[in-house]
Design an enzyme around this catalytic site. Structure first.
Site, PDB file in Angstrom:
ATOM      1  N   GLU A 255       7.526   2.695  -5.815  1.00  0.00           N
ATOM      2  CA  GLU A 255       7.593   2.143  -4.455  1.00  0.00           C
ATOM      3  C   GLU A 255       7.800   3.286  -3.462  1.00  0.00           C
ATOM      4  O   GLU A 255       8.312   4.350  -3.830  1.00  0.00           O
ATOM      5  CB  GLU A 255       8.787   1.162  -4.433  1.00  0.00           C
ATOM      6  CG  GLU A 255       9.037   0.416  -3.178  1.00  0.00           C
ATOM      7  CD  GLU A 255       7.892  -0.451  -2.693  1.00  0.00           C
ATOM      8  OE1 GLU A 255       6.866   0.115  -2.292  1.00  0.00           O
ATOM      9  OE2 GLU A 255       8.047  -1.685  -2.693  1.00  0.00           O
ATOM     10  N   ASP A 256       7.388   3.082  -2.218  1.00  0.00           N
ATOM     11  CA  ASP A 256       7.593   4.140  -1.225  1.00  0.00           C
ATOM     12  C   ASP A 256       9.004   4.092  -0.643  1.00  0.00           C
ATOM     13  O   ASP A 256       9.626   5.128  -0.443  1.00  0.00           O
ATOM     14  CB  ASP A 256       6.533   4.094  -0.114  1.00  0.00           C
ATOM     15  CG  ASP A 256       6.481   2.769   0.605  1.00  0.00           C
ATOM     16  OD1 ASP A 256       6.942   1.750   0.034  1.00  0.00           O
ATOM     17  OD2 ASP A 256       5.995   2.716   1.743  1.00  0.00           O
TER      18      ASP A 256
ATOM     19  N   ARG B  68      -0.138   6.888   7.488  1.00  0.00           N
ATOM     20  CA  ARG B  68       0.050   6.984   6.036  1.00  0.00           C
ATOM     21  C   ARG B  68      -0.450   8.320   5.492  1.00  0.00           C
ATOM     22  O   ARG B  68       0.022   8.798   4.479  1.00  0.00           O
ATOM     23  CB  ARG B  68      -0.717   5.858   5.312  1.00  0.00           C
ATOM     24  CG  ARG B  68      -0.191   4.451   5.560  1.00  0.00           C
ATOM     25  CD  ARG B  68      -0.804   3.485   4.548  1.00  0.00           C
ATOM     26  NE  ARG B  68      -0.737   2.092   4.956  1.00  0.00           N
ATOM     27  CZ  ARG B  68       0.271   1.268   4.673  1.00  0.00           C
ATOM     28  NH1 ARG B  68       1.317   1.711   4.007  1.00  0.00           N
ATOM     29  NH2 ARG B  68       0.242   0.015   5.062  1.00  0.00           N
TER      30      ARG B  68
ATOM     31  N   ASP C 140      14.357  -0.798   0.871  1.00  0.00           N
ATOM     32  CA  ASP C 140      15.080  -1.150   2.097  1.00  0.00           C
ATOM     33  C   ASP C 140      16.065  -2.276   1.773  1.00  0.00           C
ATOM     34  O   ASP C 140      17.139  -2.013   1.238  1.00  0.00           O
ATOM     35  CB  ASP C 140      14.046  -1.518   3.173  1.00  0.00           C
ATOM     36  CG  ASP C 140      14.650  -1.700   4.553  1.00  0.00           C
ATOM     37  OD1 ASP C 140      15.881  -1.681   4.670  1.00  0.00           O
ATOM     38  OD2 ASP C 140      13.896  -1.875   5.519  1.00  0.00           O
TER      39      ASP C 140
ATOM     40  N   PHE D 145      12.998   5.523  11.812  1.00  0.00           N
ATOM     41  CA  PHE D 145      11.697   4.916  11.540  1.00  0.00           C
ATOM     42  C   PHE D 145      10.808   5.986  10.926  1.00  0.00           C
ATOM     43  O   PHE D 145      10.292   6.848  11.619  1.00  0.00           O
ATOM     44  CB  PHE D 145      11.071   4.370  12.824  1.00  0.00           C
ATOM     45  CG  PHE D 145      10.057   3.305  12.550  1.00  0.00           C
ATOM     46  CD1 PHE D 145       8.991   3.552  11.697  1.00  0.00           C
ATOM     47  CD2 PHE D 145      10.183   2.039  13.104  1.00  0.00           C
ATOM     48  CE1 PHE D 145       8.057   2.584  11.397  1.00  0.00           C
ATOM     49  CE2 PHE D 145       9.254   1.050  12.813  1.00  0.00           C
ATOM     50  CZ  PHE D 145       8.192   1.320  11.964  1.00  0.00           C
ATOM     51  N   VAL D 146      10.655   5.945   9.602  1.00  0.00           N
ATOM     52  CA  VAL D 146       9.926   7.013   8.915  1.00  0.00           C
ATOM     53  C   VAL D 146       8.472   6.647   8.623  1.00  0.00           C
ATOM     54  O   VAL D 146       8.163   5.508   8.281  1.00  0.00           O
ATOM     55  CB  VAL D 146      10.637   7.436   7.604  1.00  0.00           C
ATOM     56  CG1 VAL D 146      11.872   8.244   7.900  1.00  0.00           C
ATOM     57  CG2 VAL D 146      10.965   6.239   6.737  1.00  0.00           C
TER      58      VAL D 146
ATOM     59  N   LYS E 207       0.807  -1.196   0.000  1.00  0.00           N
ATOM     60  CA  LYS E 207       0.000   0.000   0.000  1.00  0.00           C
ATOM     61  C   LYS E 207       0.849   1.258   0.000  1.00  0.00           C
ATOM     62  O   LYS E 207       0.369   2.352  -0.306  1.00  0.00           O
ATOM     63  CB  LYS E 207      -0.875   0.032   1.268  1.00  0.00           C
ATOM     64  CG  LYS E 207      -1.750  -1.178   1.455  1.00  0.00           C
ATOM     65  CD  LYS E 207      -2.469  -1.064   2.824  1.00  0.00           C
ATOM     66  CE  LYS E 207      -3.111  -2.360   3.180  1.00  0.00           C
ATOM     67  NZ  LYS E 207      -3.451  -2.443   4.608  1.00  0.00           N
ATOM     68  N   GLY E 208       2.090   1.144   0.407  1.00  0.00           N
ATOM     69  CA  GLY E 208       2.909   2.311   0.705  1.00  0.00           C
ATOM     70  C   GLY E 208       3.041   3.347  -0.401  1.00  0.00           C
ATOM     71  O   GLY E 208       3.242   4.520  -0.136  1.00  0.00           O
TER      72      GLY E 208
ATOM     73  N   LYS F 138      16.700   3.797   1.373  1.00  0.00           N
ATOM     74  CA  LYS F 138      17.348   3.638   2.678  1.00  0.00           C
ATOM     75  C   LYS F 138      18.808   3.256   2.445  1.00  0.00           C
ATOM     76  O   LYS F 138      19.129   2.089   2.219  1.00  0.00           O
ATOM     77  CB  LYS F 138      16.619   2.562   3.483  1.00  0.00           C
ATOM     78  CG  LYS F 138      16.900   2.595   4.948  1.00  0.00           C
ATOM     79  CD  LYS F 138      15.928   1.679   5.664  1.00  0.00           C
ATOM     80  CE  LYS F 138      15.934   1.924   7.135  1.00  0.00           C
ATOM     81  NZ  LYS F 138      14.938   1.077   7.813  1.00  0.00           N
TER      82      LYS F 138
END
Ligand code: PRP
Length: 181
Positions: free
Chosen positions: A99-100, A166, A103, A153-154, A43-44, A131
């Site tokens: 993509e958000d 969100r 990582d 932690f974003v 969902k990001g 990241k």
């Protein structure tokens, strides 16, 4: 600012400017292999995707995927499960995966491999956040990105903690006490 947020990393204005610049760049790069397809990984990515496609100003189509990855960061990209696939035919087309956050790169490596097996003209990776400190399980790199982030932690602008935050208009660092309680 939300009470659970320690500091704002990227403001609404900074995000708007970065997304607008990226949209223009992508529009200039599109090669003309038919109508390009933007694929958002839910969902990001949903807020970033909505703003990005409008900033490109080009004729394009959109589709979405849901990918769930399991295991820890030392596990290979084989552990990604495509829960919802796209419905579009991508043969011979330019595809931009949105993509958000990148990582470990496990999710996008698996998604890219799957998409490449369907004979598109090209597959580009576009991420809001990269990241840079992450332990990557793949050598995949973003073709397009808005911002680099560290280990914080974003949350916000699509990114969640336990499905919340969100809808924040900015990207912020979550207070430690929120996820450690
Ligand atoms: C997050 C994020 C990426 C993935 C990135 O998704 O949206 O899809 O993790 O991590 P990776 O590079 O280590 O694979 P998440 O599973 O939290 O789902 P969400 O998008 O619904 O928040």
């Amino acid at each position: 600012m939300h009470n659970d947020v320690e500091k704002i990393l990227f403001s609404e204005d900074e995000i708007r400017n970065a997304v607008a610049a990226l949209g223009k760049r992508i529009a200039a790069d599109v090669s003309g292999n038919g109508t390009p397809l933007f694929i958002g990984i839910l969902k990001g990515s949903f807020i970033f995707m909505a703003d990005l496609v409008r900033e490109t100003g080009i004729n394009c189509e959109m589709d979405f995927m849901i990918a769930k990855s399991y295991g820890n960061s030392t596990v290979s990209s084989g552990t990604v499960n495509i829960v919802k696939d796209i419905s579009a035919d991508i043969t011979g087309r330019d595809v931009i995966v949105v993509e958000d956050i990148l990582d470990t790169a496990r999710t996008l490596a698996a998604v890219k491999e799957l998409l490449l097996s369907r004979s598109p003209a090209s597959v580009k990776i576009c991420t809001l956040l990269d990241k840079v400190t992450a332990k990557r399980v793949s050598d995949l790199k973003a073709d397009y990105k808005c911002f680099d982030v560290g280990n914080e932690f974003v949350v916000g602008y699509g990114l969640d903690y336990a499905e919340k935050y969100r809808n924040l208009k900015y990207i912020g660092v979550l207070k430690r006490e929120v996820y450690e309680k």
